[in-house]
Scaffold this active site. Structure first.
Site, PDB file in Angstrom:
ATOM      1  N   LEU A   2       0.767  -1.333  -0.190  1.00 11.91           N
ATOM      2  CA  LEU A   2      -0.115  -0.007   0.045  1.00 11.91           C
ATOM      3  C   LEU A   2       0.792   1.275  -0.121  1.00 11.91           C
ATOM      4  CD1 LEU A   2      -2.574  -1.247   2.769  1.00 11.91           C
ATOM      5  CD2 LEU A   2      -2.477  -1.622   0.370  1.00 11.91           C
ATOM      6  N   GLY A   3       0.929   2.094  -1.044  1.00 11.23           N
ATOM      7  CA  GLY A   3       1.779   3.201  -1.318  1.00 11.23           C
ATOM      8  C   GLY A   3       2.854   3.092  -1.963  1.00 11.23           C
ATOM      9  N   SER A   9       9.078   2.363  -3.763  1.00  7.44           N
ATOM     10  CA  SER A   9       9.788   2.041  -4.965  1.00  7.44           C
ATOM     11  C   SER A   9      11.079   1.408  -4.783  1.00  7.44           C
ATOM     12  CB  SER A   9      10.183   3.470  -5.588  1.00  7.44           C
ATOM     13  OG  SER A   9       9.099   4.204  -5.707  1.00  7.44           O
ATOM     14  N   LYS A 195       8.076   8.398  17.919  1.00  5.96           N
ATOM     15  CA  LYS A 195       8.994   7.228  18.225  1.00  5.96           C
ATOM     16  C   LYS A 195       9.192   6.833  19.681  1.00  5.96           C
ATOM     17  CE  LYS A 195      11.207   8.457  13.812  1.00  5.96           C
ATOM     18  NZ  LYS A 195      11.972   9.296  13.290  1.00  5.96           N
TER      19      LYS A 195
END
Lengths: 428, 428
Positions: A2-3, A9, A195
């Protein structure tokens, strides 16, 4: 998947270029069945155009593993929940989502006996989730202290090494692509806070969200503060601190906080330069550990994502359940910063006359706070002919509330012309 | 549990004191059924006397998990093999055994579809096996460079920071208990070589044993070498280097080597002080990573052992096979050091007269080796009234064979009175 931005990439390209090695390590081939994008007509080098689609739900249904790289809360949360519910394992790099809904998503994974992995969501390429969650599973983690935002570490490192002021360092970070045009999430400490929430949830098996994290950014750090710190053997770092607190005025619990702090130059975290990240862990038996590496970037983040994919795929090949109900302690609450024990370094601009130190000391005594070190240096004579002095005070450990009140009251003293700076100290 | 020395006692004590947390994380209780010792009558604080036995085979049979802490090749190898064959998973801290028989033991584990875990065998408490084997499983590891022996790091660090000579630093290490009465295994580099063999086997899926590792110890390092290094911005560290070599005069393969080398002071490994360990990993996508912590000691090693135990136990609870046939590349052979590309720093005591640099340069040219940097400083006048000079040469990367031959031939030159020191440089 997804994405398909920078990280996506890279993941797709590596699934292709490393296909043989990955199959060998997993015992089965990995096939990228669908890549969900907004615009499937846009060319994506290295991504097979035939797997591009806009239909996320169809892409998820029947997938063994769903890789979520969209970011943001929605629609990522709904799609991940759908994947987990149907028995797909999920690998995600989505820190915003995990910082908001860690407990809920992990419970959904447990219910379906599948995995939800997220190594890439904290400190990019640095393996920190697996060491904390697995390698130290037989130990007790007491404290995690991390430099988990590369942008702010680059800025503070340039201020320290080049003597730049904050604006010059930020401009340089933007020029190099380390900082966004709107750098608020980084320099305000919010990225680090997300985080900190994830690390706290993982290390302490507790439901910590970003809203529980006390956050202060680095916009108030001046070249002078960095210089003074340097003179005294310290460096200023933006730290994410996650701590087990056994005793405090508010009882036992956890602390999760992000702020710029002084670190002794001899501390392992002090030698983390540029845009690098590092996480320092203190465990009962293992002692001090540090994990260091690149915290962001397409290739490093893709490495972490693919490590998770291999791990999930191996488990699938070996059979058995993917997960069972993890320990979860909702009673382990995050204590307010006011109840936490910290140290302050306070710089005061005072009038240089007898009785100043007595007045300052009295405020500390009154608040039950204690001074470890006091250094007075002669300052300038002002327009009214009054001699000033600079007074640097390093406190012992006290509750943050007492230290904060002390600073307020110091500012009210007649002999104090200004509280020039206040910063906490860690790592001693 | 086979063996109950410093680490074993700590493991047994923590199995008791952390029983509740361990059960919670595993989903089942851990019961220590037997502890195999030579003398069961000796009192062991924290170990239940009723589980002490001398009968290793009976202790192994039927155990879900066998923890091997005896050390040495035999009887550890026979007992581990027995455990794996009957379907028990094994956790070991035995570096000598793994450095001798990694491939064989892993194949035995694969055949029985059980786990053989060994986080504690390299760099003590530092999670390095799991990050290299799992977290980076989707990446390609190109190089590992480790400070994996605390004793030698303490010695070199004291020489660097205190200006001590080797003997004084060794004596201090012995006094503090960092070095054994017979320190050969540490200062000769053999302990580091065992760890290099294990790391190479793991990272490159290849059969590397300690006999394949090129080893040089630190006994030749003098206070003067440390001082010279310091002046030039370097620090001397004993490094274990494991490398993927794509091209060399001997073809493609691996390199596994241990020697003292110069590191730039800005390198992350340069700031590893005292008896600490650290492992620096370079991976294709992840970039540079470093893992830092305590490399030895009862409690840190026990932490690593228990992390492995939890991991194996969890897998048991989740069901499915424990392991399948791992990738294994016997064709990935370790190349001789002569074929490996390195850099040398050579210090020569030369006669200070015209033509010296030409003579030296000619030797390099003749061997096809090239000089990156040459620094000449004036030396003393000897008894015969001859003026000496000190010539420091830093080479470019060349094969170790060419550099080694160059050094030999330099020593034969009339103008060279002595080759004062030769040391390799890494991390640039």
């Amino acid at each position: 998947m997804l994405g398909c931005g920078v990280v996506g990439s890279e993941v797709a390209a590596r699934l292709q270029s490393r296909a043989e090695a990955l199959e060998e390590r997993i015992g089965a081939p990995l096939v990228l069945t669908a890549v969900v994008v907004r615009d499937p007509d846009k060319e994506r080098p290295g991504v097979d155009a035939s797997v591009l689609t806009t239909d996320a739900e169809a892409a998820i249904d029947g997938a063994d593993i769903v890789i979520e790289l969209m970011g943001g809360i929605e629609p990522a949360k709904t799609l991940i929940t759908r994947a987990l519910a149907q028995g797909s394992s999920v690998v995600t790099a989505n820190k915003a989502l995990l910082a908001a809904a860690y407990g809920e998503l992990m419970a959904a994974a447990d219910d379906s006996e599948v995995r939800l992995e997220h190594e890439a969501a904290v400190a990019g390429a640095i393996p920190i989730i697996r060491p904390v969650g697995d390698s130290l599973a037989g130990d007790r983690i007491d404290r995690i202290m991390g430099i988990v935002n590369g942008t702010t570490n680059y800025i503070l490192d340039q201020m320290d090494s080049q003597g730049w002021d904050f604006d010059a360092a930020l401009a340089s970070a933007q020029e190099l692509g380390y900082a966004e045009a709107d750098p608020t999430a980084d320099i305000g400490g919010h990225d680090a806070a997300a985080k900190a929430a994830i690390l706290s949830s993982l290390a302490f098996h507790a439901p910590v969200t970003i809203d529980d994290v006390h956050v202060e950014g680095i916009t108030g750090i001046t070249a002078e503060m960095v210089e003074t710190a340097k003179d005294q053997g310290f460096v200023i770092k933006l730290l994410a601190v996650c701590e087990r607190v056994t005793d405090s005025p508010a009882g036992a619990g956890l602390s999760a906080r992000v702020y710029p702090a002084l670190l002794p130059r001899t501390h392992p975290l002090a030698s983390v330069h540029g845009a690098f990240n590092a996480v320092f862990v203190e465990a009962e038996a293992a002692g001090s550990l540090m994990f260091y590496g690149q915290g962001a970037g397409g290739a490093p983040t893709a490495s972490a994502v693919l490590g998770d994919v291999v791990s999930v795929a191996r488990r699938k090949v070996l059979g058995g359940r993917g997960q069972y109900e993890r320990p979860f302690h909702p009673e382990r609450r995050v204590l307010p910063i006011s109840a936490i024990t910290t140290r302050y370094h306070i710089t005061l601009d005072v009038v240089d006359r007898p009785g100043v130190l007595a007045a300052v000391s009295e405020v500390f005594a009154d608040e039950g706070a204690s001074i470890e070190l006091m250094r007075q240096t002669i300052g300038e004579v002002d327009d009214e002919g009054i001699q000033h002095a600079k007074l640097v005070l390093a406190t012992h450990e006290n509750t943050d509330a007492a230290l904060s009140r002390t600073v307020d009251r110091l500012g009210d003293l007649d002999v104090v012309r200004a509280v020039a700076s206040v910063i906490r100290a860690e790592g001693q």
